[in-house]
Design an enzyme around this catalytic site. Structure first.
Site, PDB file in Angstrom:
ATOM      1  N   ASP A  39       0.841  -1.204   0.000  1.00 49.76           N
ATOM      2  CA  ASP A  39       0.000   0.000   0.000  1.00 49.76           C
ATOM      3  C   ASP A  39       0.874   1.250   0.000  1.00 49.76           C
ATOM      4  O   ASP A  39       1.791   1.375   0.814  1.00 49.76           O
ATOM      5  CB  ASP A  39      -0.968   0.044   1.185  1.00 49.76           C
ATOM      6  CG  ASP A  39      -2.216   0.854   0.849  1.00 49.76           C
ATOM      7  OD1 ASP A  39      -3.298   0.262   0.708  1.00 49.76           O
ATOM      8  OD2 ASP A  39      -2.096   2.102   0.694  1.00 49.76           O
ATOM      9  N   VAL A  75       2.255   1.155  -7.328  1.00 51.24           N
ATOM     10  CA  VAL A  75       2.088   0.183  -8.420  1.00 51.24           C
ATOM     11  C   VAL A  75       2.018   0.861  -9.787  1.00 51.24           C
ATOM     12  O   VAL A  75       2.164   0.201 -10.809  1.00 51.24           O
ATOM     13  CB  VAL A  75       0.843  -0.708  -8.219  1.00 51.24           C
ATOM     14  CG1 VAL A  75       0.945  -1.521  -6.947  1.00 51.24           C
ATOM     15  CG2 VAL A  75      -0.453   0.100  -8.265  1.00 51.24           C
ATOM     16  N   ASN A 101      -5.615  -4.715  -6.641  1.00 47.49           N
ATOM     17  CA  ASN A 101      -6.756  -4.073  -5.985  1.00 47.49           C
ATOM     18  C   ASN A 101      -6.540  -2.575  -5.788  1.00 47.49           C
ATOM     19  O   ASN A 101      -7.502  -1.824  -5.634  1.00 47.49           O
ATOM     20  CB  ASN A 101      -6.967  -4.777  -4.628  1.00 47.49           C
ATOM     21  CG  ASN A 101      -7.820  -3.985  -3.683  1.00 47.49           C
ATOM     22  OD1 ASN A 101      -9.032  -4.033  -3.752  1.00 47.49           O
ATOM     23  ND2 ASN A 101      -7.193  -3.214  -2.784  1.00 47.49           N
ATOM     24  N   SER A 154     -14.924  -2.594 -12.044  1.00 50.08           N
ATOM     25  CA  SER A 154     -15.992  -1.904 -11.322  1.00 50.08           C
ATOM     26  C   SER A 154     -17.228  -1.881 -12.210  1.00 50.08           C
ATOM     27  O   SER A 154     -17.119  -1.941 -13.445  1.00 50.08           O
ATOM     28  CB  SER A 154     -15.556  -0.465 -11.042  1.00 50.08           C
ATOM     29  OG  SER A 154     -16.671   0.350 -10.746  1.00 50.08           O
ATOM     30  N   TYR A 166     -12.219   6.782 -14.695  1.00 53.89           N
ATOM     31  CA  TYR A 166     -12.329   5.525 -13.946  1.00 53.89           C
ATOM     32  C   TYR A 166     -13.017   4.441 -14.799  1.00 53.89           C
ATOM     33  O   TYR A 166     -12.591   3.283 -14.810  1.00 53.89           O
ATOM     34  CB  TYR A 166     -13.125   5.825 -12.683  1.00 53.89           C
ATOM     35  CG  TYR A 166     -13.229   4.724 -11.660  1.00 53.89           C
ATOM     36  CD1 TYR A 166     -12.127   4.327 -10.917  1.00 53.89           C
ATOM     37  CD2 TYR A 166     -14.456   4.115 -11.402  1.00 53.89           C
ATOM     38  CE1 TYR A 166     -12.254   3.333  -9.946  1.00 53.89           C
ATOM     39  CE2 TYR A 166     -14.580   3.130 -10.443  1.00 53.89           C
ATOM     40  CZ  TYR A 166     -13.480   2.741  -9.719  1.00 53.89           C
ATOM     41  OH  TYR A 166     -13.598   1.759  -8.761  1.00 53.89           O
ATOM     42  N   LYS A 170     -11.283   0.985 -15.783  1.00 53.32           N
ATOM     43  CA  LYS A 170     -11.861  -0.286 -15.331  1.00 53.32           C
ATOM     44  C   LYS A 170     -12.289  -1.158 -16.508  1.00 53.32           C
ATOM     45  O   LYS A 170     -12.208  -2.388 -16.432  1.00 53.32           O
ATOM     46  CB  LYS A 170     -13.021  -0.028 -14.375  1.00 53.32           C
ATOM     47  CG  LYS A 170     -12.585   0.566 -13.018  1.00 53.32           C
ATOM     48  CD  LYS A 170     -11.531  -0.286 -12.321  1.00 53.32           C
ATOM     49  CE  LYS A 170     -11.457  -0.048 -10.818  1.00 53.32           C
ATOM     50  NZ  LYS A 170     -10.356  -0.841 -10.192  1.00 53.32           N
ATOM     51  N   ALA A 198     -18.794  -2.454  -2.156  1.00 55.98           N
ATOM     52  CA  ALA A 198     -18.566  -2.528  -0.708  1.00 55.98           C
ATOM     53  C   ALA A 198     -18.410  -1.144  -0.111  1.00 55.98           C
ATOM     54  O   ALA A 198     -17.969  -0.216  -0.781  1.00 55.98           O
ATOM     55  CB  ALA A 198     -17.308  -3.352  -0.422  1.00 55.98           C
ATOM     56  N   ARG A 201     -13.669   3.513   2.474  1.00 59.89           N
ATOM     57  CA  ARG A 201     -13.480   4.975   2.506  1.00 59.89           C
ATOM     58  C   ARG A 201     -13.739   5.564   1.117  1.00 59.89           C
ATOM     59  O   ARG A 201     -14.108   6.715   0.974  1.00 59.89           O
ATOM     60  CB  ARG A 201     -12.074   5.326   3.006  1.00 59.89           C
ATOM     61  CG  ARG A 201     -10.970   4.860   2.072  1.00 59.89           C
ATOM     62  CD  ARG A 201      -9.584   5.253   2.514  1.00 59.89           C
ATOM     63  NE  ARG A 201      -8.683   5.124   1.378  1.00 59.89           N
ATOM     64  CZ  ARG A 201      -7.479   5.653   1.308  1.00 59.89           C
ATOM     65  NH1 ARG A 201      -6.985   6.339   2.320  1.00 59.89           N
ATOM     66  NH2 ARG A 201      -6.734   5.500   0.235  1.00 59.89           N
TER      67      ARG A 201
HETATM   68  N1  LIG Z   1     -15.627  -0.145  -2.729  1.00 59.95           N
HETATM   69  C1  LIG Z   1     -16.361  -0.366  -3.820  1.00 59.95           C
HETATM   70  O1  LIG Z   1     -17.606  -0.456  -3.790  1.00 59.95           O
HETATM   71  C2  LIG Z   1     -15.687  -0.541  -5.132  1.00 59.95           C
HETATM   72  C3  LIG Z   1     -16.487  -0.648  -6.281  1.00 59.95           C
HETATM   73  C4  LIG Z   1     -15.890  -0.880  -7.486  1.00 59.95           C
HETATM   74  C5  LIG Z   1     -14.499  -1.019  -7.568  1.00 59.95           C
HETATM   75  N2  LIG Z   1     -13.742  -0.874  -6.435  1.00 59.95           N
HETATM   76  C6  LIG Z   1     -12.298  -1.037  -6.573  1.00 59.95           C
HETATM   77  O2  LIG Z   1     -11.817  -1.855  -5.521  1.00 59.95           O
HETATM   78  C7  LIG Z   1     -10.470  -1.506  -5.224  1.00 59.95           C
HETATM   79  C8  LIG Z   1     -10.305  -1.242  -3.739  1.00 59.95           C
HETATM   80  O3  LIG Z   1     -11.057  -0.084  -3.404  1.00 59.95           O
HETATM   81  P1  LIG Z   1     -11.568   0.254  -1.924  1.00 59.95           P
HETATM   82  O4  LIG Z   1     -12.990   0.582  -2.053  1.00 59.95           O
HETATM   83  O5  LIG Z   1     -11.128  -0.791  -0.971  1.00 59.95           O
HETATM   84  O6  LIG Z   1     -10.795   1.635  -1.686  1.00 59.95           O
HETATM   85  P2  LIG Z   1      -9.756   2.108  -0.558  1.00 59.95           P
HETATM   86  O7  LIG Z   1      -9.445   3.531  -0.843  1.00 59.95           O
HETATM   87  O8  LIG Z   1     -10.265   1.731   0.776  1.00 59.95           O
HETATM   88  O9  LIG Z   1      -8.468   1.211  -0.848  1.00 59.95           O
HETATM   89  C9  LIG Z   1      -7.623   1.407  -1.946  1.00 59.95           C
HETATM   90  C10 LIG Z   1      -6.198   1.277  -1.465  1.00 59.95           C
HETATM   91  O10 LIG Z   1      -5.302   1.386  -2.583  1.00 59.95           O
HETATM   92  C11 LIG Z   1      -4.163   2.099  -2.166  1.00 59.95           C
HETATM   93  N3  LIG Z   1      -3.481   2.690  -3.329  1.00 59.95           N
HETATM   94  C12 LIG Z   1      -3.932   3.701  -4.100  1.00 59.95           C
HETATM   95  N4  LIG Z   1      -3.049   3.980  -5.065  1.00 59.95           N
HETATM   96  C13 LIG Z   1      -2.013   3.121  -4.905  1.00 59.95           C
HETATM   97  C14 LIG Z   1      -0.814   2.910  -5.617  1.00 59.95           C
HETATM   98  N5  LIG Z   1      -0.497   3.662  -6.683  1.00 59.95           N
HETATM   99  N6  LIG Z   1       0.029   1.931  -5.205  1.00 59.95           N
HETATM  100  C15 LIG Z   1      -0.279   1.165  -4.119  1.00 59.95           C
HETATM  101  N7  LIG Z   1      -1.411   1.343  -3.402  1.00 59.95           N
HETATM  102  C16 LIG Z   1      -2.271   2.299  -3.793  1.00 59.95           C
HETATM  103  C17 LIG Z   1      -4.722   3.172  -1.232  1.00 59.95           C
HETATM  104  O11 LIG Z   1      -3.704   3.695  -0.378  1.00 59.95           O
HETATM  105  C18 LIG Z   1      -5.793   2.383  -0.495  1.00 59.95           C
HETATM  106  O12 LIG Z   1      -5.310   1.830   0.708  1.00 59.95           O
HETATM  107  C19 LIG Z   1     -10.146  -0.311  -6.118  1.00 59.95           C
HETATM  108  O13 LIG Z   1      -9.489  -0.763  -7.291  1.00 59.95           O
HETATM  109  C20 LIG Z   1     -11.510   0.236  -6.463  1.00 59.95           C
HETATM  110  O14 LIG Z   1     -11.498   0.981  -7.655  1.00 59.95           O
HETATM  111  C21 LIG Z   1     -14.301  -0.630  -5.224  1.00 59.95           C
END
Ligand SMILES: NC(=O)c1ccc[n+]([C@@H]2O[C@H](COP(=O)([O-])OP(=O)(O)OC[C@H]3O[C@@H](n4cnc5c(N)ncnc54)[C@H](O)[C@@H]3O)[C@@H](O)[C@H]2O)c1
Length: 298
Positions: A39, A75, A101, A154, A166, A170, A198, A201
């Site tokens: 992270d 990443v 992720n 997504s 986005y 995606k 889900a 934040r």
């Molecule tokens: N939560 C949802 O409903 C939802 C829906 C569709 C897609 N997603 C996707 O699921 C994944 C996780 O999202 P989440 O909701 O847990 O969000 P989140 O913000 O809680 O977690 C994302 C994490 O990625 C880390 N991150 C960001 N850029 C980074 C980088 N360049 N290198 C390493 N780490 C990095 C952030 O520090 C964070 O801890 C994402 O790809 C998001 O687009 C989430």
């Protein structure tokens, strides 16, 4: 049947310091995997960095009796992605599982979106996913003849207002992963795709009253199955949230076929072209060509 376990396997989860990635990492560790918790530790919009997010999840895993090591690289950088894989090799000696992720959001209407808003979202999601797979490939494909990858898309890939960056990233991950799935399968590297829903934040202000039921832990079973050695699917997209798991697919309608088809024929047959009855699920260009060849013979 026995529980799914990952003993003696090494898993990398990117963006595992929060939300969904944290849940995936905790689960895999609880079932025997040694986990690299990557992270960068920035904000939802991708600003800043910190080691605390990844370190906290590593501490949780270790406190529960599991095995984990942190990695704080970005990443979206080619060298950063390589460094994540290097951490896994140096610490645990293998890479069996890669969960891509990590993600950020920069929502704005296209009119207001800056180049930086567009590029940064594409870079973290699409380019970051491809860099991580590229760095893992020589190990999974060449050395181990084994690997399990799950990449995160997504529902925004259906198209979503205010998310041109986005949605593009995606949808790009879907095409990338489906092609990679076809290349990897002959060396037992399977690649599948997760479309999660889900409360994290990233989404806490977006999900409305349903949010309280949308625990990240209810999404993780898709990751658990797709990265297990017994996974039977490849190149598939699974939607998961609130305890529901479904399949997303791309369909093609049979449409209409006419000799010397004209612009007016399209206008006059738009309903038949759009009609989803008798659609096919295309998993490669060959699937669509097969449908076309039937039409050409008819
Ligand atoms: N939560 C949802 O409903 C939802 C829906 C569709 C897609 N997603 C996707 O699921 C994944 C996780 O999202 P989440 O909701 O847990 O969000 P989140 O913000 O809680 O977690 C994302 C994490 O990625 C880390 N991150 C960001 N850029 C980074 C980088 N360049 N290198 C390493 N780490 C990095 C952030 O520090 C964070 O801890 C994402 O790809 C998001 O687009 C989430």
């Amino acid at each position: 049947m026995a529980d799914l376990r990952y003993d003696d396997q090494v898993a990398i989860v990117t963006g595992a310091g929060n939300g969904l990635g944290r849940s995936h990492a905790l689960f895999l560790a609880s079932r025997g995997a040694k986990v690299i918790v990557n992270d960068l530790g920035g904000s939802v919009a991708g600003a800043g960095s910190s080691e605390s997010a990844a370190q906290k999840v590593v501490d949780e895993i270790v406190a529960a009796g599991g095995s984990a090591a942190p990695n704080f690289n970005d990443v979206a950088s080619f060298e950063g992605a390589q460094a994540v894989i290097d951490t896994a090799m140096e610490t645990f000696g293998r890479v069996d599982i890669l969960v891509n992720n990590a993600g950020i959001l920069r929502d704005k209407s296209f009119k207001k979106m800056s180049k930086e808003d567009f590029d940064s979202v594409i870079n973290v999601h699409l380019i970051g996913t491809s860099y991580m797979c590229k760095a893992a490939w020589p190990i999974m494909y060449d050395q181990q003849n084994y690997g399990r990858i799950i990449n995160t898309t997504s529902a925004a890939s259906f198209g979503n207002y205010g998310q041109t960056n986005y949605s593009a990233a995606k949808a790009g991950i879907v095409g990338f992963s489906k092609a990679l799935a076809q290349e990897g399968i002959k060396h037992n590297v399977r690649t599948n795709i997760l479309a999660p829903i889900a409360r994290t934040r990233m989404t806490e202000d977006l999900l409305g009253p349903m949010a309280k039921e949308l625990h990240p832990e209810l999404v993780t079973p898709v990751v658990a199955y797709c990265v297990h050695k017994d996974c039977t699917v490849n190149g598939e997209i699974f939607s998961a949230g609130g305890g529901r798991i479904g399949r997303i697919f791309w369909g093609v309608t049979p449409g209409v076929k006419m000799a010397d088809i004209s612009a007016e024929d399209m206008r006059d047959n738009i309903d038949a072209i759009m009609d989803p009855a008798e659609y096919i699920i295309a998993n490669s260009p060959a699937d669509e060509l097969k449908m076309l060849s039937v039409k050409l013979k008819a």
